[in-house]
Design a protein around this motif. Structure first.
Motif, PDB file in Angstrom:
ATOM      1  N   ILE A  50     105.963  85.369  94.874  1.00 52.67           N
ATOM      2  CA  ILE A  50     104.798  85.295  95.765  1.00 52.67           C
ATOM      3  C   ILE A  50     103.962  84.084  95.365  1.00 52.67           C
ATOM      4  CG2 ILE A  50     102.744  86.488  96.630  1.00 52.67           C
ATOM      5  CD1 ILE A  50     104.058  89.147  95.737  1.00 52.67           C
ATOM      6  N   HIS A  51     103.830  83.132  96.294  1.00 57.87           N
ATOM      7  CA  HIS A  51     102.970  81.959  96.086  1.00 57.87           C
ATOM      8  C   HIS A  51     101.733  82.119  96.951  1.00 57.87           C
ATOM      9  CE1 HIS A  51     106.124  79.876  93.921  1.00 57.87           C
ATOM     10  NE2 HIS A  51     105.344  78.827  93.760  1.00 57.87           N
ATOM     11  N   TRP A  52     100.636  82.387  96.287  1.00 64.06           N
ATOM     12  CA  TRP A  52      99.420  82.652  97.062  1.00 64.06           C
ATOM     13  C   TRP A  52      98.185  82.121  96.364  1.00 64.06           C
ATOM     14  CZ3 TRP A  52      96.537  87.816  98.182  1.00 64.06           C
ATOM     15  CH2 TRP A  52      95.886  87.729  99.426  1.00 64.06           C
ATOM     16  N   LYS A 113      98.235  81.316  88.510  1.00 63.62           N
ATOM     17  CA  LYS A 113      97.570  80.005  88.530  1.00 63.62           C
ATOM     18  C   LYS A 113      98.619  78.971  88.884  1.00 63.62           C
ATOM     19  CE  LYS A 113      96.888  77.201  84.950  1.00 63.62           C
ATOM     20  NZ  LYS A 113      96.420  76.613  83.662  1.00 63.62           N
ATOM     21  N   HIS A 114      98.401  78.248  89.972  1.00 59.83           N
ATOM     22  CA  HIS A 114      99.338  77.174  90.333  1.00 59.83           C
ATOM     23  C   HIS A 114      98.822  75.858  89.733  1.00 59.83           C
ATOM     24  CE1 HIS A 114     102.216  74.911  92.948  1.00 59.83           C
ATOM     25  NE2 HIS A 114     102.946  75.986  92.690  1.00 59.83           N
ATOM     26  N   HIS A 115      99.528  74.752  90.035  1.00 63.35           N
ATOM     27  CA  HIS A 115      99.155  73.477  89.401  1.00 63.35           C
ATOM     28  C   HIS A 115      97.702  73.068  89.679  1.00 63.35           C
ATOM     29  CE1 HIS A 115     103.422  73.464  89.108  1.00 63.35           C
ATOM     30  NE2 HIS A 115     103.688  72.866  90.251  1.00 63.35           N
ATOM     31  N   PHE A 214     106.762  80.054  83.554  1.00 58.73           N
ATOM     32  CA  PHE A 214     106.089  78.762  83.424  1.00 58.73           C
ATOM     33  C   PHE A 214     106.677  77.785  84.437  1.00 58.73           C
ATOM     34  CE2 PHE A 214     105.397  80.087  78.826  1.00 58.73           C
ATOM     35  CZ  PHE A 214     104.016  80.114  78.902  1.00 58.73           C
ATOM     36  N   ASP A 215     105.851  76.848  84.900  1.00 60.06           N
ATOM     37  CA  ASP A 215     106.357  75.831  85.829  1.00 60.06           C
ATOM     38  C   ASP A 215     105.857  74.471  85.345  1.00 60.06           C
ATOM     39  OD1 ASP A 215     107.636  74.671  87.927  1.00 60.06           O
ATOM     40  OD2 ASP A 215     106.426  75.607  89.503  1.00 60.06           O
ATOM     41  N   GLY A 216     106.431  74.030  84.240  1.00 60.61           N
ATOM     42  CA  GLY A 216     105.881  72.894  83.492  1.00 60.61           C
ATOM     43  C   GLY A 216     106.090  71.504  84.058  1.00 60.61           C
ATOM     44  N   PRO A 254     117.278  77.220  88.379  1.00 57.90           N
ATOM     45  CA  PRO A 254     117.540  76.286  89.472  1.00 57.90           C
ATOM     46  C   PRO A 254     116.589  76.575  90.645  1.00 57.90           C
ATOM     47  CG  PRO A 254     119.433  77.759  89.086  1.00 57.90           C
ATOM     48  CD  PRO A 254     118.464  77.991  87.990  1.00 57.90           C
ATOM     49  N   GLU A 255     115.982  75.517  91.158  1.00 53.86           N
ATOM     50  CA  GLU A 255     114.984  75.691  92.222  1.00 53.86           C
ATOM     51  C   GLU A 255     115.531  75.166  93.541  1.00 53.86           C
ATOM     52  OE1 GLU A 255     110.972  74.657  91.203  1.00 53.86           O
ATOM     53  OE2 GLU A 255     110.518  73.908  93.215  1.00 53.86           O
ATOM     54  N   GLN A 256     115.515  75.989  94.559  1.00 52.51           N
ATOM     55  CA  GLN A 256     115.947  75.639  95.916  1.00 52.51           C
ATOM     56  C   GLN A 256     117.437  75.288  95.997  1.00 52.51           C
ATOM     57  OE1 GLN A 256     113.984  76.570  98.101  1.00 52.51           O
ATOM     58  NE2 GLN A 256     112.146  75.368  98.428  1.00 52.51           N
TER      59      GLN A 256
END
Ligand code: H79
Length: 452
Positions: A50-52, A113-115, A214-216, A254-256
């Motif tokens: 969920i990206h919100w 928390k996003h970027h 984490f999304d570093g 792996p993303e997308q």
């Protein structure tokens, strides 16, 4: 945007891998990977991402409009002002848990928390947070309470890049000029402290945290990841951690895209660009070399809610994606970007329902399985659970289905669609299964093979 075109092609890789059957592990191969901490994750297979955040108000991507401002039509000032209007009056965490259950998703990962640095939880260490919006309540708390009440494993996405924190970057400049962060400044350690304090909040105030995601992005070594891995394990021994803080930790992401063969420990798929470093091996690796992994993917092309993005994958694409991922031992984390009012848009709901319908019939070939013993075939994928082998037929053949190199003795074959036994003939050379003329499922039909 060309990255997406490539990724979509990679996503639709059904049947492109060259046929190759390497040695057969025993069907219990997955068992030797057994690790208490990851057991639930390996069994779960399918999750909801969920990206919100306030960005959903503007129908733009999360955070990227201020990092790469040219293509989104919103200024950094306007983007920064979005929290003043954020008031998702229809938000109900139970709606999300209901939808995940309907789809067959067994866990959730939520952007705390996003970027951009905006916190969807009531952090004591910033004012840039959900409790300072018109909505005013801690959304992460509401979600974690609901998940605890309803036994839905919950993980937290937490972005190490934080464009709002003055220790991360010189915030008197535009984000586009320094969004990679400035670890060379003496203030950097104050940012790492902020991360420590916030991770401590997330791991002490919100119950069981199953995953820290984490999304570093780039140059992840600047976060000194081991320090945070130790902290997380000190606070919650069983929390899993992904691979985007400079360490592989528990699983790669792996993303997308879906790797075209089974990931092994010598291949890295970490990093924001989701690059695969080193060629993937083909065939079936020894169980000890298997690298736990999870593909995250959007239903359309944006992580955040975007009313202009109608480029939806079909339900059939998504079901096939789940099958591809599962056949290689991975998990599928499928994203929804909630609307600004807090609801999941109907196009996403329809697809989640369709996946759920398929899973209601075929779920036993997905949950609790691991990569199958036959890889790289054109017509079908395989998964395995104990002595049961599952054949996911992606292209329904006109002739009897022929499976070579199956060393176990077959006791019975049936279609999960109708539970009817199918005639088969096993010789030293192969197994031949007589199929009905028509595929029982237009997406993927699954055969269950019981072996000795
Ligand atoms: O949170 C989601 C993304 O924001 C983040 N990871 C997922 C889970 C992410 N980090 N890096 N990337 C995605 C890859 C970067 C892609 C980009 Fe672009 C291509 C950035 C700019 C061009 C995607 C497409 C974002 C904006 C346009």
């Amino acid at each position: 945007m060309s990255a997406y075109i490539l990724n979509r092609r990679q996503f639709l890789n059904v049947g492109l891998a060259a046929a190759s059957v390497s040695f057969l592990p025993s069907f219990a191969a997955g068992e030797s990977l057994a690790d208490e901490r990851t057991a639930w994750f390996r069994a779960a297979k399918f999750g909801m991402f969920i990206h919100w955040g306030p960005y959903s108000l503007a129908s733009v991507e999360a955070s990227w409009p201020i990092m790469k401002p040219d293509s989104w039509g919103i200024s950094e000032t306007d983007y920064r002002a979005l929290p003043k209007r954020f008031n998702p009056t229809k938000w109900d965490p139970d709606h999300f848990i209901d939808m995940a259950r309907i789809a067959g998703q067994k866990y959730m990962v939520f952007t705390t928390k996003h970027h951009d640095g905006f916190c969807m939880f009531d952090s004591s260490y910033t004012d840039y947070k959900i409790t300072n919006t018109p909505y005013g309540k801690d959304i992460v708390k509401q979600l974690s309470d609901a998940c605890a009440r309803r036994d839905m494993p919950l993980g937290f996405y937490y972005s190490p890049p934080d464009l709002n924190h003055p220790g991360f970057r010189d915030t008197s400049k535009l984000s586009k000029d320094n969004w990679n962060g400035q670890p060379e400044r003496y203030l950097w350690s104050s940012y790492l402290d902020y991360m420590r304090l916030q991770l401590t909040e997330l791991l002490t105030r919100y119950g069981d945290v199953k995953v820290i995601w984490f999304d570093g992005l780039y140059h992840q070594e600047k976060y000194d990841g081991q320090r945070f891995l130790d902290l997380i394990h000190k606070l919650q021994r069983t929390t899993l951690v992904n691979d985007r803080i400079g360490l592989t930790a528990d699983y790669v992401t792996p993303e997308q895209f879906i790797p075209t063969s089974i990931p092994t420990k010598d291949v890295h798929m970490r990093g924001a660009d989701s690059s695969i470093q080193k060629e993937l091996r083909t065939g079936v690796p020894p169980a000890a070399d298997f690298q736990l992994w999870e593909t995250c993917m959007t239903i359309n092309q944006t992580w955040a809610y975007n009313a202009h993005d109608h480029n939806y994958k079909s339900a059939s694409d998504l079901i096939r994606g789940l099958v591809e991922v599962t056949s290689r031992g991975g998990n599928f984390l499928l994203n929804v970007g909630p609307q600004p009012d807090g609801m999941i848009q109907p196009e996403f709901q329809e697809r989640l329902e369709a996946i759920g319908k398929w899973i209601a019939v075929n779920g036993e070939s997905i949950y609790g399985t691991t990569f199958g013993p036959i890889q790289g075939e054109k017509n079908y994928r395989t998964t395995v659970k104990g002595s049961d082998l599952y054949i996911h037929v992606v292209e329904w053949p006109l002739t009897p289905l022929r499976i070579t190199d199956l060393k176990s003795k077959v006791l019975s074959v049936h279609l999960l669609a109708d539970n009817q036994p199918l005639p088969f003939k096993q010789t030293e050379r192969d197994l031949q299964i007589t199929l009905p003329q028509e595929a029982p499922d237009k997406n993927v039909s699954v055969l269950s093979i019981r072996t000795l």
